[in-house]
Design a protein around this motif. Structure first.
Motif, short mmCIF file in Angstrom:
data_model
loop_
_atom_site.label_atom_id
_atom_site.label_comp_id
_atom_site.label_asym_id
_atom_site.label_seq_id
_atom_site.Cartn_x
_atom_site.Cartn_y
_atom_site.Cartn_z
N ASN A 100 0.82 -1.23 0.00
CA ASN A 100 0.00 0.00 0.00
C ASN A 100 0.84 1.27 0.00
OD1 ASN A 100 -2.85 -1.10 0.44
ND2 ASN A 100 -1.66 -2.17 1.99
N GLN A 101 2.12 1.16 -0.33
CA GLN A 101 3.04 2.29 -0.18
C GLN A 101 2.61 3.52 -0.98
OE1 GLN A 101 7.12 1.63 -1.25
NE2 GLN A 101 7.64 3.77 -0.91
N VAL A 102 2.15 3.34 -2.20
CA VAL A 102 1.77 4.50 -3.02
C VAL A 102 0.64 5.28 -2.35
CG1 VAL A 102 0.78 5.21 -5.24
CG2 VAL A 102 2.57 3.45 -5.17
N GLU A 103 -0.40 4.57 -1.91
CA GLU A 103 -1.53 5.24 -1.25
C GLU A 103 -1.11 5.84 0.09
OE1 GLU A 103 -1.63 2.01 -2.26
OE2 GLU A 103 -3.06 2.00 -3.91
N ASP A 105 1.90 6.91 0.94
CA ASP A 105 2.70 8.11 0.69
C ASP A 105 1.85 9.29 0.24
OD1 ASP A 105 4.92 6.68 1.49
OD2 ASP A 105 5.87 6.63 -0.49
N GLU A 106 0.79 9.00 -0.50
CA GLU A 106 -0.14 10.07 -0.89
C GLU A 106 -0.84 10.66 0.34
OE1 GLU A 106 -2.75 8.30 -3.80
OE2 GLU A 106 -1.19 8.30 -5.35
N ARG A 129 4.52 5.50 7.69
CA ARG A 129 4.01 4.42 6.84
C ARG A 129 3.46 3.27 7.68
NH1 ARG A 129 9.19 5.04 2.97
NH2 ARG A 129 8.26 6.41 1.41
#
Length: 186
Positions: A100-103, A105-106, A129
């Motif tokens: 889920n890193q992209v979400e 980080d957003e 995170r």
């Protein structure tokens, strides 16, 4: 390294002894700790979060090589939590953050607009995170949101800089409020 294993075992033993002393002190006053309170289990969860944070830190520092995170986590389990029976929680955390890193980080970017993600220290961004993953994505019914936030704050205070705890508290608090403060009374 054997020294780390000894330290971990001494900490866990100390927690066990203190819990026993606390239970005895309460019993002497005619009170008792609730039977469902598992102090040693909570200590294992905290240690697991620490190992997960160390793994995410190393993975981030190395440039997010996708297939290395599980190997890094395994090495850190061996190094910092030898003899720990339940390591699934560690892998759930690190692999959940990775997935889920992209979400995540957003969410950090939205909740801390004055701090571009690359300017946040490696420790603070990985504490965030981890905290956001537990708060929003981990479906752990046994971890209330306030516990996830407090654990992240403690990790930030332990591994981060002077103001890391306040920064993490502010970002996670903002996200929690935007979520509608679920399970607020737990």
């Amino acid at each position: 390294m054997p020294g780390n294993a000894v330290i971990v075992m001494l900490v866990l033993l100390g927690i066990y002894v203190l819990t026993d002393l606390f239970r005895n002190a309460l019993a002497a006053r005619g009170r008792a700790l609730p039977s469902d309170v598992d102090i040693l289990g909570m200590a294992n969860r905290h240690l697991s979060r620490s190992v997960a944070l160390q793994s995410l830190f190393e993975w981030d520092f190395r440039g997010f090589e996708k297939d290395q995170l599980k190997q890094i986590a395994g090495h850190n389990v061996d190094e910092f939590a030898p003899g720990m029976d339940e390591t699934d929680f560690i892998y759930d955390l690190v692999l959940g953050v990775q997935k889920n890193q992209v979400e995540i980080d957003e969410l950090i970017a939205e909740s801390a607009p004055d701090w571009p993600i690359e300017q946040i220290t490696v420790v603070d961004r990985n504490v965030l995170r981890l905290g956001i993953y537990e708060l929003k994505y981990a479906l752990a019914k046994d971890v209330p949101p306030k516990v996830a936030i407090n654990e992240a704050i403690e990790l930030a205070k332990t591994f981060g800089g002077v103001s890391s705890g306040k920064f993490v508290n502010g970002v996670l608090g903002t996200i929690y409020k935007e979520m509608g403060e679920p399970r607020k009374d737990e």
